[in-house]
Design a protein around this motif. Structure first.
Motif, PDB file in Angstrom:
ATOM      1  N   VAL A  56       0.834  -1.206   0.000  1.00  0.00           N
ATOM      2  CA  VAL A  56       0.000   0.000   0.000  1.00  0.00           C
ATOM      3  C   VAL A  56       0.864   1.249   0.000  1.00  0.00           C
ATOM      4  O   VAL A  56       2.038   1.207   0.371  1.00  0.00           O
ATOM      5  CB  VAL A  56      -0.928   0.038   1.238  1.00  0.00           C
ATOM      6  N   THR A  58       1.367   5.084   1.638  1.00  0.00           N
ATOM      7  CA  THR A  58       1.198   5.548   3.024  1.00  0.00           C
ATOM      8  C   THR A  58       0.691   6.979   3.125  1.00  0.00           C
ATOM      9  O   THR A  58       0.486   7.480   4.232  1.00  0.00           O
ATOM     10  CB  THR A  58       2.552   5.471   3.764  1.00  0.00           C
ATOM     11  N   CYS A  64      -5.402   5.221   1.553  1.00  0.00           N
ATOM     12  CA  CYS A  64      -4.511   4.555   2.506  1.00  0.00           C
ATOM     13  C   CYS A  64      -3.529   5.585   3.069  1.00  0.00           C
ATOM     14  O   CYS A  64      -2.659   6.089   2.357  1.00  0.00           O
ATOM     15  CB  CYS A  64      -3.760   3.399   1.870  1.00  0.00           C
ATOM     16  N   TYR A  66      -1.020   6.315   6.483  1.00  0.00           N
ATOM     17  CA  TYR A  66      -0.396   5.766   7.685  1.00  0.00           C
ATOM     18  C   TYR A  66      -0.410   6.809   8.790  1.00  0.00           C
ATOM     19  O   TYR A  66       0.051   7.927   8.617  1.00  0.00           O
ATOM     20  CB  TYR A  66       1.046   5.351   7.387  1.00  0.00           C
ATOM     21  N   TYR A  73      -2.971   1.859   9.602  1.00  0.00           N
ATOM     22  CA  TYR A  73      -3.293   2.293   8.249  1.00  0.00           C
ATOM     23  C   TYR A  73      -4.808   2.486   8.156  1.00  0.00           C
ATOM     24  O   TYR A  73      -5.580   1.649   8.624  1.00  0.00           O
ATOM     25  CB  TYR A  73      -2.846   1.247   7.232  1.00  0.00           C
ATOM     26  N   GLU A  77      -8.513   1.392   0.919  1.00  0.00           N
ATOM     27  CA  GLU A  77      -7.638   0.284   0.551  1.00  0.00           C
ATOM     28  C   GLU A  77      -7.266  -0.557   1.765  1.00  0.00           C
ATOM     29  O   GLU A  77      -7.166  -1.791   1.674  1.00  0.00           O
ATOM     30  CB  GLU A  77      -6.400   0.819  -0.166  1.00  0.00           C
ATOM     31  N   ALA A  78      -7.083   0.087   2.898  1.00  0.00           N
ATOM     32  CA  ALA A  78      -6.806  -0.654   4.132  1.00  0.00           C
ATOM     33  C   ALA A  78      -8.016  -1.490   4.527  1.00  0.00           C
ATOM     34  O   ALA A  78      -7.878  -2.646   4.965  1.00  0.00           O
ATOM     35  CB  ALA A  78      -6.429   0.316   5.249  1.00  0.00           C
ATOM     36  N   PHE A 104       1.039  -4.769   6.359  1.00  0.00           N
ATOM     37  CA  PHE A 104       1.112  -3.722   5.343  1.00  0.00           C
ATOM     38  C   PHE A 104       2.572  -3.445   4.995  1.00  0.00           C
ATOM     39  O   PHE A 104       3.407  -3.246   5.884  1.00  0.00           O
ATOM     40  CB  PHE A 104       0.447  -2.444   5.839  1.00  0.00           C
TER      41      PHE A 104
END
Length: 271
Positions: A56, A58, A64, A66, A73, A77-78, A104
């Motif tokens: 993914v 970040t 997505c 972080y 995350y 998408e997470a 991830f």
């Protein structure tokens, strides 16, 4: 005796002619190219390992992102990654999160395909636009998000007010993305846009943004989801957005069985 010999010769001729006819009508191109052999061991490997490894980005808000404070995350998408893991391990979504059933792995536009190709990740969910070329490299999931190309400029550039103002301007794009191709095609197809910008490639979005701040380029073109992660008090995104791009998950062709779980997760996460 002569009749017998003639009968034998006639049979032999028929055999020869039949054989020749068979060879002459055979088309070597008629044999279909075999499909990549599916490997259902990928599911067992994931279960034995104890987690689904997902590549993914970040820094893409809503898709997505972080969170350094929580080490987690967040984004669509997470969510798809966790939902996929939940289905593989036959647990609830809550359990998949609590038990860390997703590992991830941060990826960029420059290394995401390599990490997938070399098996460093099982699944890529990284704003990967569906194209015919990419569909030949990997097996792609259903689309889970449609994004558009946008252009970001500095706020003090009052002369840049729309796409028409980009004639002769320097536009920064990231290598291995579709921004330049889509933007060029859009300009060529629209008679109202009689412009010719110049494109400069950078290795990642950070360097492209630095080039914009240093005025090495006049504008930065990328997916709006990406630009939203870079816009700040010094910059703005032009109102014009164009060319819808459909994002999909990607797996290696031999691991296409994994998409059965991914597509079910996508359907649930975007409904």
């Amino acid at each position: 005796m002569k009749k017998k010999i003639l009968s034998i010769l006639l049979v032999l001729c028929l055999v020869v002619l039949t054989g020749c006819s068979s060879k002459s009508t055979r088309n070597p191109e008629a044999t279909p190219t075999p499909e990549p052999e599916l490997d259902d061991r990928i599911i067992d490997d994931i279960i034995d390992r104890g987690c689904l490894v997902v590549g993914v980005k970040t820094d893409v808000p809503d898709l997505c992102l972080y969170d350094e404070t929580t080490g987690s995350y967040e984004g669509l998408e997470a969510d798809i990654a966790y939902s996929t893991a939940a289905k593989i391990f036959s647990v609830s979504l809550h359990e998949a999160v609590d038990r860390n059933l997703v590992e991830f792995v941060p990826v960029t536009v420059n290394d995401r395909e390599e990490k997938l190709r070399w098996g460093q990740i099982d699944l890529m969910l990284a704003t990967y636009t569906i194209t015919a070329e990419r569909a030949e490299k990997f097996s792609l999931s259903d689309s889970y998000y449609t994004d558009y190309i946008g252009v970001m400029v500095l706020k003090n550039r009052d002369d840049l007010i729309g796409l028409k103002s980009l004639d002769g301007k320097r536009i920064g794009v990231v290598k291995n993305t579709t921004a330049e191709d889509h933007m060029t095609e859009y300009i060529e197809k629209n008679d109202d846009l009689d412009i010719e910008p110049y494109f400069f490639e950078y290795k990642d979005y950070d360097h492209t943004r630095e080039a914009l701040d240093s005025k090495e380029i006049d504008a930065m073109a990328a997916d709006l989801s990406v630009l939203n992660g870079y816009v700040d008090e010094k910059s703005r995104i032009l109102e014009n957005s164009f060319v819808g791009q459909h994002y999909a998950g990607a797996v290696k062709n031999e691991n296409a069985i994994l998409l059965q779980f991914v597509n079910k997760s996508i359907a649930e996460c975007i409904k």
